[in-house]
Design a protein around this motif. Structure first.
Motif, mmCIF file in Angstrom:
data_model
loop_
_atom_site.group_PDB
_atom_site.id
_atom_site.type_symbol
_atom_site.label_atom_id
_atom_site.label_comp_id
_atom_site.label_asym_id
_atom_site.label_seq_id
_atom_site.Cartn_x
_atom_site.Cartn_y
_atom_site.Cartn_z
ATOM 1 N N THR A 130 0.801 -1.224 0.000
ATOM 2 C CA THR A 130 0.000 0.000 0.000
ATOM 3 C C THR A 130 0.833 1.272 0.000
ATOM 4 N N CYS B 2 -0.620 8.239 5.915
ATOM 5 C CA CYS B 2 0.096 8.588 4.693
ATOM 6 C C CYS B 2 -0.107 10.073 4.430
ATOM 7 N N ALA C 246 -3.560 5.701 0.144
ATOM 8 C CA ALA C 246 -2.794 4.529 0.578
ATOM 9 C C ALA C 246 -3.156 4.116 1.999
#
Length: 175
Positions: A66, A88, A108
């Motif tokens: 990811t 993120c 993500a």
């Protein structure tokens, strides 16, 4: 001469020429003006080992797939759950309405959150034979900052009501 408890430093340490000193770059410096997206999910203490994996293989594979940052917070004394923080940085924030169809994760961190939730639910299911009291009940607890809770709940609970209808789930907000 007696010891004063201080270390001796040569004049060379103070010469002001910092060419040889490395400065640790702060994540925020690298990311510039990107917005930080953070999720926190609770994992039952009994299955945290399955969620992390042997030598951290499960968590590391989620990180690699990811590109989000995933951290398992140290346990709090007496707590039955462990906190897993997923985050993120996002350059452009997409607007999303509850009515819209969601076919892909928005960032993500959300992708990693879904994968961590799947890992936790699989671990609970594998251990669940001893816990027949769950009766096909899958539960997820997500921690939200109080400053953001109003955005999730919506005016007069409109967002929560839409989510309940759309996903056919029972959503409980605990303050």
């Amino acid at each position: 001469m007696g010891e004063t408890g201080k270390r001796y430093r040569s004049k060379r340490d103070y010469d002001g020429d910092n060419k040889n000193q490395k400065r640790r770059a702060n994540e925020r410096d690298e990311k510039g003006d990107d917005e930080l997206i953070v999720y926190r999910i609770l994992c039952p203490d009994g299955v945290i080992g399955n969620a992390i994996g042997k030598s951290g293989k499960v968590i590391n594979s989620i990180r690699q797939e990811t590109r989000a940052r995933v951290k398992v917070v140290d346990p709090f004394p007496g707590a039955k759950d462990r906190v897993i923080t997923i985050y993120c940085y996002v350059k452009e924030k997409e607007e999303f309405e509850v009515d819209d169809e969601l076919n892909r994760p928005l960032c993500a961190a959300q992708d990693a959150l879904l994968k961590v939730h799947s890992t936790i639910s699989n671990a609970v299911e594998s251990v669940g034979d001893s816990e027949k009291k769950r009766k096909d009940k899958e539960e997820c607890q997500i921690l939200v900052p109080s400053s953001q809770s109003a955005n999730i709940i919506g005016k007069a609970g409109a967002n929560i009501k839409k989510l309940r209808v759309k996903t056919k789930t029972n959503i409980v907000v605990i303050t």
